[in-house]
Design a protein around this motif. Structure first.
Motif, PDB file in Angstrom:
ATOM      1  N   LEU A   7      33.629  24.321  -7.644  1.00 49.19           N
ATOM      2  CA  LEU A   7      32.700  24.344  -6.521  1.00 49.19           C
ATOM      3  C   LEU A   7      32.028  22.980  -6.414  1.00 49.19           C
ATOM      4  O   LEU A   7      31.524  22.458  -7.413  1.00 49.19           O
ATOM      5  CB  LEU A   7      31.602  25.386  -6.748  1.00 49.19           C
ATOM      6  N   TYR A   8      32.049  22.410  -5.229  1.00 41.72           N
ATOM      7  CA  TYR A   8      31.352  21.158  -4.974  1.00 41.72           C
ATOM      8  C   TYR A   8      30.047  21.521  -4.273  1.00 41.72           C
ATOM      9  O   TYR A   8      30.051  22.126  -3.205  1.00 41.72           O
ATOM     10  CB  TYR A   8      32.207  20.237  -4.103  1.00 41.72           C
ATOM     11  N   THR A   9      28.925  21.186  -4.909  1.00 39.71           N
ATOM     12  CA  THR A   9      27.626  21.581  -4.387  1.00 39.71           C
ATOM     13  C   THR A   9      26.667  20.395  -4.400  1.00 39.71           C
ATOM     14  O   THR A   9      27.062  19.262  -4.686  1.00 39.71           O
ATOM     15  CB  THR A   9      27.022  22.735  -5.213  1.00 39.71           C
ATOM     16  N   VAL A  62      31.567  23.470  -1.083  1.00 37.93           N
ATOM     17  CA  VAL A  62      33.003  23.571  -0.824  1.00 37.93           C
ATOM     18  C   VAL A  62      33.627  24.220  -2.061  1.00 37.93           C
ATOM     19  O   VAL A  62      33.328  23.835  -3.185  1.00 37.93           O
ATOM     20  CB  VAL A  62      33.643  22.195  -0.572  1.00 37.93           C
ATOM     21  N   LEU A  63      34.512  25.181  -1.824  1.00 35.24           N
ATOM     22  CA  LEU A  63      35.253  25.832  -2.900  1.00 35.24           C
ATOM     23  C   LEU A  63      36.670  25.319  -2.883  1.00 35.24           C
ATOM     24  O   LEU A  63      37.358  25.407  -1.860  1.00 35.24           O
ATOM     25  CB  LEU A  63      35.250  27.357  -2.715  1.00 35.24           C
ATOM     26  N   SER A  69      43.960  24.362  -1.360  1.00 34.86           N
ATOM     27  CA  SER A  69      43.213  24.285  -0.104  1.00 34.86           C
ATOM     28  C   SER A  69      41.714  24.364  -0.410  1.00 34.86           C
ATOM     29  O   SER A  69      41.314  24.563  -1.564  1.00 34.86           O
ATOM     30  CB  SER A  69      43.638  25.402   0.845  1.00 34.86           C
ATOM     31  N   PHE A  70      40.898  24.206   0.618  1.00 30.49           N
ATOM     32  CA  PHE A  70      39.451  24.191   0.444  1.00 30.49           C
ATOM     33  C   PHE A  70      38.799  25.127   1.443  1.00 30.49           C
ATOM     34  O   PHE A  70      39.251  25.262   2.577  1.00 30.49           O
ATOM     35  CB  PHE A  70      38.898  22.773   0.641  1.00 30.49           C
TER      36      PHE A  70
END
Length: 132
Positions: A7-9, A62-63, A69-70
């Motif tokens: 996870l991009y946070t 973003v997962l 894929s995202f």
């Protein structure tokens, strides 16, 4: 190498990643993810090419999906994880519960959060111009 999804946070001061963190803990799946926390300065990592390939809007969260894929947008990530993971369905078990959940989510987004953002933007501009 980790088998966890990534996870991009951004820091917890930002509301959407915080909403996602709350969901992950409530669902009991927070330990299934590796969290990459970006520096959210105006020229931070979320505005650089690697992140823009994942989410052209340059936003978090973003997962990164297992297939490469995202998925972005908090509501989309939460709905995907609620349906795809075992356990209590946070977004509702029945179609009626899911509809009620979506109704309240839309009401909060449109009638409360939108006004907060609009006010904070105009109030900030107003205070900046009044101090000069």
């Amino acid at each position: 190498m980790t088998d966890k999804l990534r996870l991009y946070t951004s820091p917890s001061a930002f509301p959407n990643p915080q909403r996602l963190r709350l969901f992950l803990h409530e669902k009991g799946i927070a330990d299934e993810f590796e969290e990459v926390i970006y520096d959210m300065t105006p020229k931070g990592e979320q505005r650089q090419w690697p992140h823009l390939k994942m989410n052209p809007w340059g936003e978090t969260p973003v997962l990164a999906m297992a297939d490469g894929s995202f998925l972005s947008e908090t509501a989309a990530i939460v709905r995907y994880l609620d349906v795809s993971r075992e356990g209590r369905k946070i977004m509702g078990e029945s179609p009626e519960e899911q509809g009620i959940d979506m109704m309240w989510e839309n009401r909060i987004d449109r009638h409360i959060l939108f006004n907060i953002v609009r006010c904070s933007t105009s109030c900030t501009r107003g205070s900046a111009s009044s101090s000069s």
